[in-house]
Design a protein around this motif. Sequence first.
Motif, PDB file in Angstrom:
ATOM      1  N   ALA A 214      46.313  43.011  43.328  1.00 44.61           N
ATOM      2  CA  ALA A 214      45.785  41.721  43.798  1.00 44.61           C
ATOM      3  C   ALA A 214      44.303  41.580  43.460  1.00 44.61           C
ATOM      4  O   ALA A 214      43.859  40.525  42.994  1.00 44.61           O
ATOM      5  CB  ALA A 214      46.002  41.591  45.307  1.00 44.61           C
ATOM      6  N   VAL A 215      43.541  42.630  43.698  1.00 41.55           N
ATOM      7  CA  VAL A 215      42.094  42.556  43.456  1.00 41.55           C
ATOM      8  C   VAL A 215      41.815  42.411  41.968  1.00 41.55           C
ATOM      9  O   VAL A 215      41.014  41.557  41.554  1.00 41.55           O
ATOM     10  CB  VAL A 215      41.387  43.811  44.024  1.00 41.55           C
ATOM     11  CG1 VAL A 215      39.917  43.844  43.608  1.00 41.55           C
ATOM     12  CG2 VAL A 215      41.510  43.850  45.540  1.00 41.55           C
ATOM     13  N   ASN A 216      42.473  43.217  41.151  1.00 44.60           N
ATOM     14  CA  ASN A 216      42.187  43.166  39.710  1.00 44.60           C
ATOM     15  C   ASN A 216      42.590  41.825  39.105  1.00 44.60           C
ATOM     16  O   ASN A 216      41.886  41.291  38.234  1.00 44.60           O
ATOM     17  CB  ASN A 216      42.884  44.323  38.990  1.00 44.60           C
ATOM     18  CG  ASN A 216      42.304  45.668  39.413  1.00 44.60           C
ATOM     19  OD1 ASN A 216      41.206  45.727  39.976  1.00 44.60           O
ATOM     20  ND2 ASN A 216      43.038  46.742  39.168  1.00 44.60           N
ATOM     21  N   GLU A 217      43.707  41.296  39.561  1.00 42.21           N
ATOM     22  CA  GLU A 217      44.116  39.963  39.083  1.00 42.21           C
ATOM     23  C   GLU A 217      43.065  38.925  39.456  1.00 42.21           C
ATOM     24  O   GLU A 217      42.696  38.069  38.646  1.00 42.21           O
ATOM     25  CB  GLU A 217      45.465  39.565  39.693  1.00 42.21           C
ATOM     26  CG  GLU A 217      46.646  40.290  39.074  1.00 42.21           C
ATOM     27  CD  GLU A 217      47.969  40.008  39.795  1.00 42.21           C
ATOM     28  OE1 GLU A 217      48.991  40.539  39.335  1.00 42.21           O
ATOM     29  OE2 GLU A 217      47.977  39.291  40.814  1.00 42.21           O
ATOM     30  N   PHE A 218      42.577  39.021  40.693  1.00 42.85           N
ATOM     31  CA  PHE A 218      41.591  38.035  41.147  1.00 42.85           C
ATOM     32  C   PHE A 218      40.285  38.159  40.374  1.00 42.85           C
ATOM     33  O   PHE A 218      39.713  37.165  39.925  1.00 42.85           O
ATOM     34  CB  PHE A 218      41.340  38.204  42.658  1.00 42.85           C
ATOM     35  CG  PHE A 218      40.458  37.127  43.202  1.00 42.85           C
ATOM     36  CD1 PHE A 218      40.990  35.896  43.576  1.00 42.85           C
ATOM     37  CD2 PHE A 218      39.090  37.307  43.299  1.00 42.85           C
ATOM     38  CE1 PHE A 218      40.177  34.873  44.039  1.00 42.85           C
ATOM     39  CE2 PHE A 218      38.267  36.291  43.765  1.00 42.85           C
ATOM     40  CZ  PHE A 218      38.815  35.077  44.138  1.00 42.85           C
ATOM     41  N   LEU A 219      39.797  39.382  40.211  1.00 44.51           N
ATOM     42  CA  LEU A 219      38.504  39.591  39.548  1.00 44.51           C
ATOM     43  C   LEU A 219      38.544  39.161  38.082  1.00 44.51           C
ATOM     44  O   LEU A 219      37.525  38.736  37.526  1.00 44.51           O
ATOM     45  CB  LEU A 219      38.084  41.057  39.637  1.00 44.51           C
ATOM     46  CG  LEU A 219      37.762  41.585  41.038  1.00 44.51           C
ATOM     47  CD1 LEU A 219      37.331  43.046  40.963  1.00 44.51           C
ATOM     48  CD2 LEU A 219      36.692  40.750  41.719  1.00 44.51           C
ATOM     49  N   ALA A 220      39.708  39.262  37.467  1.00 39.26           N
ATOM     50  CA  ALA A 220      39.820  38.858  36.063  1.00 39.26           C
ATOM     51  C   ALA A 220      39.479  37.382  35.890  1.00 39.26           C
ATOM     52  O   ALA A 220      38.909  36.975  34.878  1.00 39.26           O
ATOM     53  CB  ALA A 220      41.230  39.149  35.553  1.00 39.26           C
ATOM     54  N   ASP A 221      39.810  36.581  36.909  1.00 35.29           N
ATOM     55  CA  ASP A 221      39.535  35.138  36.836  1.00 35.29           C
ATOM     56  C   ASP A 221      38.261  34.731  37.555  1.00 35.29           C
ATOM     57  O   ASP A 221      37.775  33.617  37.379  1.00 35.29           O
ATOM     58  CB  ASP A 221      40.702  34.358  37.466  1.00 35.29           C
ATOM     59  CG  ASP A 221      41.989  34.539  36.669  1.00 35.29           C
ATOM     60  OD1 ASP A 221      41.893  34.769  35.455  1.00 35.29           O
ATOM     61  OD2 ASP A 221      43.071  34.465  37.278  1.00 35.29           O
ATOM     62  N   ASN A 222      37.743  35.612  38.422  1.00 35.26           N
ATOM     63  CA  ASN A 222      36.585  35.271  39.261  1.00 35.26           C
ATOM     64  C   ASN A 222      35.579  36.420  39.256  1.00 35.26           C
ATOM     65  O   ASN A 222      35.422  37.113  40.257  1.00 35.26           O
ATOM     66  CB  ASN A 222      37.031  35.007  40.705  1.00 35.26           C
ATOM     67  CG  ASN A 222      38.096  33.942  40.805  1.00 35.26           C
ATOM     68  OD1 ASN A 222      37.788  32.771  40.868  1.00 35.26           O
ATOM     69  ND2 ASN A 222      39.361  34.354  40.800  1.00 35.26           N
ATOM     70  N   PRO A 223      34.893  36.642  38.157  1.00 32.49           N
ATOM     71  CA  PRO A 223      33.972  37.790  38.129  1.00 32.49           C
ATOM     72  C   PRO A 223      32.815  37.596  39.107  1.00 32.49           C
ATOM     73  O   PRO A 223      32.125  36.576  39.037  1.00 32.49           O
ATOM     74  CB  PRO A 223      33.473  37.817  36.675  1.00 32.49           C
ATOM     75  CG  PRO A 223      33.800  36.483  36.114  1.00 32.49           C
ATOM     76  CD  PRO A 223      34.932  35.914  36.887  1.00 32.49           C
ATOM     77  N   PRO A 224      32.605  38.540  40.044  1.00 31.13           N
ATOM     78  CA  PRO A 224      31.492  38.414  40.977  1.00 31.13           C
ATOM     79  C   PRO A 224      30.197  38.904  40.326  1.00 31.13           C
ATOM     80  O   PRO A 224      30.214  39.398  39.195  1.00 31.13           O
ATOM     81  CB  PRO A 224      31.900  39.333  42.127  1.00 31.13           C
ATOM     82  CG  PRO A 224      32.744  40.373  41.484  1.00 31.13           C
ATOM     83  CD  PRO A 224      33.401  39.753  40.283  1.00 31.13           C
ATOM     84  N   THR A 225      29.096  38.810  41.063  1.00 32.30           N
ATOM     85  CA  THR A 225      27.827  39.342  40.566  1.00 32.30           C
ATOM     86  C   THR A 225      27.900  40.862  40.467  1.00 32.30           C
ATOM     87  O   THR A 225      27.380  41.474  39.538  1.00 32.30           O
ATOM     88  CB  THR A 225      26.680  38.937  41.527  1.00 32.30           C
ATOM     89  OG1 THR A 225      26.640  37.514  41.581  1.00 32.30           O
ATOM     90  CG2 THR A 225      25.343  39.464  41.059  1.00 32.30           C
TER      91      THR A 225
END
Length: 239
Positions: A214-225
């Motif tokens: 879930a986290v990796n899928e999310f970060l792929a589309d929403n890179p944080p600082t």
Amino acid sequence: MTTSYTIEGGNVINTALWERYVPTADNAVDWKAYTSFRGRHNDSLGKRIRMLNLAQLARQTYVPGIFAECGCFRGHSTHIIATMMRLTGRKDPLYVFDSFQGLSPVQPEDLTDDPRASSIQDALRAADRPLFAASLDDVKTNLAEHTNIQYFPGWIPERFADVADETFAFVHIDVDLYAPMRDCLAFFYPRLAKGGMIQIDDYNFIDWPGCNKAVNEFLADNPPTLFVQLPLGGAFLVK
Ligand SMILES: C[S@@+](CC[C@H](N)C(=O)[O-])C[C@H]1O[C@@H](n2cnc3c(N)ncnc32)[C@H](O)[C@@H]1O
């Protein structure tokens, strides 16, 4: 807590000279919060690291906004966050989302055939009893000293609609499984203030593969600082 053992080649490793670390030796605020919880809680080196990190992030959140936690079990991590808010004079509420009935149904994303997995995976497969269930009454008793907590009992994401107009400064997510982890990030990240932080408890554990997915899928589309993986499990991001 000092544990030493001999590794390949004859070297001795001291896994934790715990009492010699500054954050614990002088009974500093983070450690005091960890040990002052009124309810029962488990303990491990990995959990100590995650919870001391949680305390540090919670007391060093400077942006405006509400604090929230998804997944409180008996309230140990909630107590740590609330204690830090009190110590820093933070007047915002702390919203707590939990079923108060344990984990939600396990999905294929939450299962692994990795031979290093523990009995947690057996329990997830059996699903014959609620895992990590604590009643709302018990949690309220454990956290009675904290007057800024608001409870949202229900299955994630049912109660998120109640707070859809809010801005969040700090969020702790500890729901173990793929679906609620995905839903928490999808809801909170867009509502997180710039500079706000999210700590994720279950990242990088063999027993909780759904969290990483879930986290990796999310970060792929929403890179944080910033995205930091903690040693021995857990991670946090800064927006
Ligand atoms: C590992 S426990 C949390 C431990 C707690 N953060 C601590 O450090 O003491 C996981 C929690 O997530 C909650 N949970 C899991 N899936 C959920 C869902 N879909 N909706 C609501 N709560 C859920 C469980 O009820 C449980 O309290």
